[in-house]
Scaffold this active site. Structure first.
Site, PDB file in Angstrom:
ATOM      1  N   THR A  49       0.732  -1.060  -0.381  1.00  0.00           N
ATOM      2  CA  THR A  49       0.203  -0.108  -0.030  1.00  0.00           C
ATOM      3  C   THR A  49       0.824   1.588   0.378  1.00  0.00           C
ATOM      4  O   THR A  49       1.779   1.128  -0.219  1.00  0.00           O
ATOM      5  CB  THR A  49      -1.120   0.685   0.992  1.00  0.00           C
ATOM      6  N   VAL A  51       0.474   4.675   2.665  1.00  0.00           N
ATOM      7  CA  VAL A  51       1.686   5.052   3.856  1.00  0.00           C
ATOM      8  C   VAL A  51       2.907   4.336   4.425  1.00  0.00           C
ATOM      9  O   VAL A  51       3.706   4.177   4.782  1.00  0.00           O
ATOM     10  CB  VAL A  51       0.692   6.170   4.925  1.00  0.00           C
ATOM     11  N   CYS A  52       2.482   2.496   4.265  1.00  0.00           N
ATOM     12  CA  CYS A  52       2.169   1.630   5.332  1.00  0.00           C
ATOM     13  C   CYS A  52       4.126   1.845   4.827  1.00  0.00           C
ATOM     14  O   CYS A  52       4.668   0.946   6.248  1.00  0.00           O
ATOM     15  CB  CYS A  52       1.826   0.470   5.220  1.00  0.00           C
ATOM     16  N   PRO A  53       5.021   1.662   3.675  1.00  0.00           N
ATOM     17  CA  PRO A  53       6.239   1.250   3.646  1.00  0.00           C
ATOM     18  C   PRO A  53       6.971   2.124   4.704  1.00  0.00           C
ATOM     19  O   PRO A  53       7.750   2.482   4.864  1.00  0.00           O
ATOM     20  CB  PRO A  53       6.547   0.744   2.044  1.00  0.00           C
ATOM     21  N   ILE A  56       6.972   1.767   7.922  1.00  0.00           N
ATOM     22  CA  ILE A  56       8.037   0.500   8.257  1.00  0.00           C
ATOM     23  C   ILE A  56       9.772   0.986   7.853  1.00  0.00           C
ATOM     24  O   ILE A  56      10.337   0.232   8.781  1.00  0.00           O
ATOM     25  CB  ILE A  56       7.285  -0.919   7.726  1.00  0.00           C
TER      26      ILE A  56
END
Length: 199
Positions: A49, A51-53, A56
């Site tokens: 997706t 925003v997720c990377p 993380i």
């Protein structure tokens, strides 16, 4: 959002799940195996997706700073461990993660997300929940963001440092406290030492 079993001041819900480890191998991990360390346990909605990377990678890039605080960072989503691995093996310039310095837990049955109260049941994904668990396994902090806004690694580091300071010294940390800043003695008379220095 599910109500969950995660409550501040109580033991964090234990879990056993398959994770992709920093060496790229699959391994079953339990929260209880990290007893004796602080843990930052965060959920994100989905692999591959937007925003997720950013979150993380930010946590992974600063894993060593957490390690110096005797703190393990663990990420989790409802994706399979195979999906996690595919995302790790995708170059960053193509929306992938690249090599990781933190474990990524797989929660395909959504039981961990439900236990921690972050399951967005209508979509079957997790909200951006983050939990700080102390070295005794007690839950000390909970934040849950809606899907479109990422979290600040600086703030999470600050919170871990603040909780560890209060554990060690018994003093309390005012708003915006950072290591080296003044703290407050939790006593009606002694607290005046702090307040007398304020502008």
């Amino acid at each position: 959002m599910s109500s969950g079993n995660a409550k501040i001041g109580y033991p964090a819900p234990n879990f056993k799940a398959t994770a992709v480890m920093p060496d790229g191998q699959f391994r079953d991990i339990c929260l209880s195996e990290y007893r004796g360390k602080y843990v930052v346990f965060f959920f994100y909605p989905l692999d591959f997706t937007f925003v997720c990377p950013t979150e993380i990678i930010a946590f992974s890039d600063r894993a060593e700073e957490f390690k110096k605080l005797n703190c393990q960072v663990i990420g989790a989503s409802v994706d399979s461990h195979f999906c996690h691995l595919a995302w790790i093996n995708t170059p960053k310039k193509q929306g992938g993660l690249g090599p990781m310095n933190i474990p990524l837990v797989s929660d395909p049955k959504r039981t961990i997300a439900q236990d921690y109260g972050v399951l967005k049941a209508d979509e079957g994904i997790s909200f951006r929940g983050l939990f700080i668990i102390d070295d005794k396994g007690i839950l000390r902090q909970i934040t849950i963001n809606d899907l479109p806004v990422g979290r600040s690694v600086d703030e999470i580091l600050r919170l871990v440092q603040a909780f560890q300071f209060t554990d060690k010294h018994g003093e309390v940390c005012p708003a915006g406290w950072k290591p080296g800043s003044d703290t407050i003695k939790p006593d009606v008379q002694k607290s005046k030492e702090y307040f007398s220095k304020q502008k």
